[in-house]
Write an enzyme that holds these catalytic residues in place. Structure first.
Site, PDB file in Angstrom:
ATOM      1  N   TYR A 182       0.859  -1.190   0.000  1.00 15.79           N
ATOM      2  CA  TYR A 182       0.000   0.000   0.000  1.00 15.79           C
ATOM      3  C   TYR A 182       0.894   1.238   0.000  1.00 15.79           C
ATOM      4  O   TYR A 182       1.753   1.409   0.870  1.00 15.79           O
ATOM      5  CB  TYR A 182      -0.883  -0.006   1.246  1.00 15.79           C
ATOM      6  CG  TYR A 182      -2.030   0.946   1.160  1.00 15.79           C
ATOM      7  CD1 TYR A 182      -3.262   0.521   0.676  1.00 15.79           C
ATOM      8  CD2 TYR A 182      -1.903   2.275   1.558  1.00 15.79           C
ATOM      9  CE1 TYR A 182      -4.334   1.395   0.591  1.00 15.79           C
ATOM     10  CE2 TYR A 182      -2.962   3.149   1.477  1.00 15.79           C
ATOM     11  CZ  TYR A 182      -4.179   2.707   0.997  1.00 15.79           C
ATOM     12  OH  TYR A 182      -5.244   3.568   0.909  1.00 15.79           O
ATOM     13  N   TYR A 195      -5.651   4.891  -7.822  1.00 13.24           N
ATOM     14  CA  TYR A 195      -5.844   4.900  -6.372  1.00 13.24           C
ATOM     15  C   TYR A 195      -7.216   4.353  -6.030  1.00 13.24           C
ATOM     16  O   TYR A 195      -8.196   5.068  -5.998  1.00 13.24           O
ATOM     17  CB  TYR A 195      -5.687   6.326  -5.836  1.00 13.24           C
ATOM     18  CG  TYR A 195      -5.786   6.438  -4.331  1.00 13.24           C
ATOM     19  CD1 TYR A 195      -5.027   5.626  -3.497  1.00 13.24           C
ATOM     20  CD2 TYR A 195      -6.617   7.383  -3.736  1.00 13.24           C
ATOM     21  CE1 TYR A 195      -5.103   5.738  -2.119  1.00 13.24           C
ATOM     22  CE2 TYR A 195      -6.698   7.505  -2.359  1.00 13.24           C
ATOM     23  CZ  TYR A 195      -5.938   6.678  -1.555  1.00 13.24           C
ATOM     24  OH  TYR A 195      -6.019   6.808  -0.185  1.00 13.24           O
TER      25      TYR A 195
END
Length: 395
Positions: free
Chosen positions: A294, A344
């Site tokens: 991440y 994203y």
């Protein structure tokens, strides 16, 4: 890591696989709600798996900052007689948590196929990405933060990164090395929003967002949706895509939100959730072929690398500038460009790329060895963390 929890993870053996992946058009896609993206993503995942929509009997939903994906997605999809239906939210850690929950439900035999979906649509025409993501008002104690100039996640993560810099001597050029390496991967990814080659000088000259972060240290903002379908390994084997087996998972929620404590900025939940997931999968870190972390900021990649154990604590800066990252590097990390350069979709970004790599469907960026993959999710400001270990074989 608590010994009791580690023991449970060692004893439990998951029995589930990811059989479908749906990715909508991504990026500056206007005029659609997050619910519409979520609806399309689930339908695409079902088609990808070769599964009729009516065969889905579980639905886990999660929305982003636009907060527009809820339980009524069931009606939008026309799904009947579900045995699992829930909204889940641990921010960037949600994707891993949804796969874990779906896998447990499948293994327990209470459900046959669970669609896990995330969608968001914060971008608006004629409004900057930054403004789209930091709009709204704050009340109560959060209003005090806003009055002090702390708007959104950027300044809080900047404080965390500054702590790492002060303690270990990490440099902004080392953050830049991560951004440059991931852009090189993105150049090979047709789904990536940013594919123009980037140099370290480009990073140095990008504008400040919140020191020590420059623009190119920060993730993109995207409209779109991604869904995965979790089912049993036996059912997945009968469908049209190569099964991606769920081999291990772990979560960590330390509960230090806005607290002043010794380890702020120096440690992430990867310290706990990583060993738990690896123990459940029965593998070690050296067995992992592909790593999808991440990356809301370059800094979160660096601290996650340290906390998973790819390098020693405090040596993340030297590790990332050594040439270990990028398409020619020794560590196959964020191979689609990640959230810094690709798209994203919170925790669905690393999860979707891991599935694509595991299947061997990544085209120019396909990694030769892709049997075991580690996927991380990070939510809040290092407040929530999830880890998945995925594989091309059931054990």
């Amino acid at each position: 890591m608590d010994g009791g929890v580690t023991s449970v993870h060692t004893r439990y053996h998951p029995h589930a696989a990811i059989a479908g992946l749906g990715i909508t058009e991504m990026g500056k896609v206007y005029g659609r709600t997050a619910t519409q993206f979520a609806d399309e993503a689930v339908r695409l995942a079902a088609v990808d798996a070769g599964l009729a929509l009516s065969e889905i009997d579980g639905l886990l939903v999660s929305g982003g900052i636009s907060d527009d994906v809820h339980l009524d997605l069931q009606r939008s999809l026309g799904l009947k007689d579900l045995h699992v239906l829930a909204e889940m939210q641990s921010f960037g850690a949600t994707a891993g948590a949804m796969v874990q929950t779906a896998s447990l439900a499948v293994a327990a035999g209470v459900v046959n196929a669970v669609a896990c979906v995330f969608a968001d649509a914060p971008l608006r025409e004629s409004v900057s990405a930054g403004a789209s993501y930091t709009g709204g008002s704050a009340s109560g104690w959060m209003g005090l933060l806003a009055a002090a100039g702390v708007l959104g996640a950027n300044p809080l993560y900047a404080l965390a990164a500054r702590r790492h810099i002060e303690r270990y001597g990490t440099t902004t050029d080392q953050f830049g090395a991560i951004a440059v390496a991931q852009r090189a991967w993105a150049a090979l990814n047709p789904l990536a929003q940013q594919r123009t080659p980037m140099t370290l000088d480009d990073h140095r000259s990008s504008r400040w967002i919140a020191e020590p972060f420059r623009l190119l240290d920060c993730c993109l903002v995207s409209n779109g949706g991604i869904a995965v379908i979790v089912t049993s390994p036996e059912r997945a084997a009968d469908l049209q895509q190569p099964p991606v087996h769920v081999l291990g998972w772990g979560q960590a929620h330390p509960g230090h939100f806005l607290e002043r404590f010794e380890e702020f900025g120096l440690v992430s939940g990867a310290v706990d959730s990583g060993p738990a997931a690896l123990a459940m999968a029965g593998v070690s870190l050296s067995d992992i072929d592909v790593v999808e972390l991440y990356d809301c900021y370059t800094y979160t990649v660096l601290i996650s690398l340290e906390d998973y154990g790819f390098c020693a604590k405090g040596e993340g800066g030297a590790f990332v500038e050594s040439g270990a990252l990028g398409p020619g590097g020794s560590l196959k990390l964020n191979t689609g460009g990640g959230q810094l350069s690709s798209y994203y979709m919170w925790g669905m970004t690393p999860l979707s790329e891991a599935i694509i790599q595991a299947r061997g469907q990544a085209g120019e960026r396909q990694v030769a060895d892709h049997e075991l993959l580690l996927v991380s999710g990070n939510g809040g400001v290092l407040d929530h963390h999830s880890t998945l270990v995925l594989g091309t074989h059931p054990s």
